[in-house]
Write a protein that holds these residues in place. Structure first.
Motif, PDB file in Angstrom:
ATOM      1  N   ARG A  49       1.052  -1.200   0.125  1.00  0.00           N
ATOM      2  CA  ARG A  49       0.083   0.079   0.130  1.00  0.00           C
ATOM      3  C   ARG A  49       0.762   1.271  -0.032  1.00  0.00           C
TER       4      ARG A  49
ATOM      5  N   TYR B 226       3.000  -5.845   1.215  1.00  0.00           N
ATOM      6  CA  TYR B 226       1.781  -6.749   1.720  1.00  0.00           C
ATOM      7  C   TYR B 226       2.734  -7.834   2.354  1.00  0.00           C
TER       8      TYR B 226
ATOM      9  N   LEU C 223      -0.768  -8.291  -5.065  1.00  0.00           N
ATOM     10  CA  LEU C 223      -1.869  -7.986  -5.376  1.00  0.00           C
ATOM     11  C   LEU C 223      -1.729  -7.860  -6.858  1.00  0.00           C
TER      12      LEU C 223
ATOM     13  N   ILE D 129      -3.686   4.737  -1.134  1.00  0.00           N
ATOM     14  CA  ILE D 129      -4.958   4.955  -0.147  1.00  0.00           C
ATOM     15  C   ILE D 129      -4.724   6.521   0.662  1.00  0.00           C
TER      16      ILE D 129
ATOM     17  N   ILE E 133      -9.105   5.353  -2.634  1.00  0.00           N
ATOM     18  CA  ILE E 133      -8.152   4.420  -2.681  1.00  0.00           C
ATOM     19  C   ILE E 133      -7.825   4.746  -4.494  1.00  0.00           C
TER      20      ILE E 133
ATOM     21  N   PRO F  12     -16.925  -3.655  -0.271  1.00  0.00           N
ATOM     22  CA  PRO F  12     -15.520  -3.851  -0.889  1.00  0.00           C
ATOM     23  C   PRO F  12     -14.271  -3.718  -0.002  1.00  0.00           C
TER      24      PRO F  12
ATOM     25  N   TYR G  42     -12.282  -5.115   1.661  1.00  0.00           N
ATOM     26  CA  TYR G  42     -11.277  -6.123   1.884  1.00  0.00           C
ATOM     27  C   TYR G  42     -10.738  -6.563   0.373  1.00  0.00           C
TER      28      TYR G  42
ATOM     29  N   ASN H  23     -13.888  -4.218   8.416  1.00  0.00           N
ATOM     30  CA  ASN H  23     -13.093  -3.360   7.833  1.00  0.00           C
ATOM     31  C   ASN H  23     -13.577  -1.811   7.496  1.00  0.00           C
TER      32      ASN H  23
ATOM     33  N   TYR I  70      -5.116  -9.959   7.068  1.00  0.00           N
ATOM     34  CA  TYR I  70      -5.049  -9.750   5.846  1.00  0.00           C
ATOM     35  C   TYR I  70      -4.113 -10.514   4.836  1.00  0.00           C
TER      36      TYR I  70
ATOM     37  N   SER J 242      -5.868 -12.605   1.847  1.00  0.00           N
ATOM     38  CA  SER J 242      -5.517 -12.222   0.367  1.00  0.00           C
ATOM     39  C   SER J 242      -4.351 -13.092  -0.189  1.00  0.00           C
TER      40      SER J 242
END
Ligand code: FAD
Ligand code: EGU
Length: 448
Positions: A84, A98, A105, A214, A223, A310, A312, A362, A397, A401
């Motif tokens: 992020r 991450y 991602l 973000i 975002i 949305p 997550y 979240n 997370y 993910s």
């Protein structure tokens, strides 16, 4: 080659992400598959062009695509987001990975993925796609479907099995709700969302494309995910009443200069005003129901079964995972639809409701974060504890993910972790405040 099934006729209602992938799975098993999609064929129609709406694809979605050899195309066209990039009010940005190297991602275009999945389905000899076919009624006993075709004539078709992949406002689900004891609940949240395009600057990305950007601002949040065409699709989340208060061009600029000051020059004032005034505010709904099937005739999944807010990035990922999991039950029960449907409803329900709850939590948590600092601290604490105890502490997370751990097991395994995180975050928070006070006193004494 799978043993030939007695060429059962399958009707898939909805040619979105779940429906299209479902057609590839079922077509590959040898079923005769007909997809009925209410919209025009997005592969030829330019009606839905223009907005390169993008989505975060993670492990669960990738695994579902991998199973039918469709992961390569997303790895080629998707843009890796290894972490992020948090934008503070002062315009300073911080990067939080991450995970380890290679753990990222993908930012993917919804329409590109949908087109590729429809093409993969269409290439199978036993799959046909019928666009501009809007389901209006369903006779469950005789598994007959009534469609409005091209917005005009009605047409009835028969199938042996019906799949409802027709999204959050599913007609398949509504028809079952009318005729059976289906438990159903839905919740709209008071926030809406508006998508804003951030165009390239001098042919280059306006911001660093290697991250999910973000701007966490408590009740507001923006975002941004990168696109192939070097633009970003930004999504602004705010209470509807705040959207309602922003009426004029000056209101738009004043609001962004106050809440997201660094973004104004990135958008360009004129373009920002145009985007803001042109694009609609979408609503976000959370849907839970049980069960997801009726006898061995109808089953529904994806957003039709468990639409979620949305926060997550798991709606599409869980919808694609539904397809993979249902197919696993067809393997297990040798294509006995009734047994596969029963097993799917039984095992998937708790996981789907869990990710709906996690996404809602979240959403609530994002609003309670005092500032991007607390978001930052939380994520750094997560990553620090994972670095310290890699096998015992795995951030929620990360499990959501970056693993295929069933969602309900993620919650069970991270329950105790949340308590630690909150305590350590508070201590860090307290520590940094008290350190700040001590420092301020020292400077004050020095300056007297
Ligand atoms: C702002 C926002 C951001 C998101 N970000 C992410 C993200 O980053 N990652 C992620 O994983 N998910 C994300 N999602 C969620 C994701 O978009 C959905 O979970 C996903 O699209 C669900 O796929 P689906 O195929 O079940 O439903 P849909 O994609 O809604 O497809 C349903 C299809 O059925 C068709 N249809 C509807 N009614 C009928 C009818 N009566 N007859 C025939 N056809 C019909 C529709 O035209 C559509 O093509 C986000 C959602 C929102 C709102
Ligand atoms: C296209 O529109 C959208 C809208 C929302 C999302 C996405 C795409 C993709 N989303 C992801 N969220 C996580 C996550 O686990 N958390 C806790 C986060 C939750 C929020 Cl709200 C956030 F802004 C960042 C993170 C983060 O950690 O990066 C991922 Cl990991 S991906 C949210």
């Amino acid at each position: 080659m799978k043993e030939e099934v007695t060429a059962k006729r399958v009707a898939i209602v909805g040619g979105g992400l779940a429906g299209a992938l479902n057609a590839v799975y079922l077509g590959s098993r040898g079923y005769k598959v007909d997809i009925y999609e209410s919209k025009e064929d997005i592969r030829v129609s330019d009606k839905y062009k223009g907005r390169s709406i993008n989505l975060a694809l993670s492990a669960r979605g990738l695994a579902a695509l991998e199973k039918v050899g469709l992961d390569q195309m997303v790895k080629e066209t998707g843009i890796p987001m290894p972490g992020r990039i948090i934008h503070n009010l002062d315009g300073k940005t911080s990067f939080i990975p991450y995970g380890k190297k290679g753990q990222h991602l993908f930012s993917i275009s919804r329409s590109t993925l949908n087109k590729d999945l429809l093409t993969a389905a269409d290439n199978l000899p036993n799959v046909d796609i019928h666009c501009e076919h809007k389901l209006i009624a369903m006779d469950i006993e005789s598994t007959k479907l009534n469609f409005q075709v091209h917005g005009k004539v009605e047409k009835q078709v028969e199938a042996d099995v019906i799949f409802g992949n027709d999204g959050a406002h599913s007609v398949v689900r509504k028809e079952i709700l009318k005729k059976t004891r289906l438990d159903y609940s839905q919740q709209y949240i008071p926030h809406g969302y508006k998508e804003l395009a951030m165009l390239p600057k001098n042919g280059e990305y306006a911001m660093d494309p290697k991250g999910l950007h973000i701007w966490p601002r408590q009740t507001f949040m923006m975002i941004a995910l990168p696109n192939q065409d070097k633009s970003f699709t930004c999504t602004l989340f705010m209470p509807f009443e705040v959207f309602d208060r922003i009426k004029t061009k000056d209101d738009v600029i004043a609001f962004f200069k106050k809440e997201f000051p660094d973004s104004v020059s990135l958008y360009g004032e004129e373009h920002l005003i145009n985007e803001y005034m042109t694009n609609v505010v979408g609503s976000m709904i959370s849907i839970k129901c049980d069960p997801y099937h009726l006898q061995d005739k109808v089953i529904f999944f994806g957003d039709a079964a468990h639409a979620m807010v949305p926060f997550y990035g798991q709606g599409m990922n869980s919808a694609l995972e539904d397809v993979r999991i249902f197919n696993g039950f067809l393997d297990e029960f040798h294509d006995n639809m009734g047994l596969a449907m029963q097993a799917f409803s039984k095992s998937r329900n708790v996981d789907a409701q869990t990710i709906c709850d996690l996404s809602m939590q979240n959403y609530i948590e994002m609003r309670s974060l005092v500032s991007s600092k607390s978001f930052l601290i939380k994520k750094h604490v997560d990553n620090f504890l994972h670095w310290l105890m890699p096998r015992t502490f795995i951030p929620k997370y990360t499990m959501v993910s970056f693993t295929l751990t069933p969602y309900h097991q993620v919650v069970a395994r991270t329950h105790w972790q949340d308590k630690i995180i909150d305590r350590v975050t508070k201590i860090f928070g307290l520590l940094s405040v008290s350190l700040g006070v001590i420092l301020a006193q020292k400077i004050y004494q020095r300056c007297r």
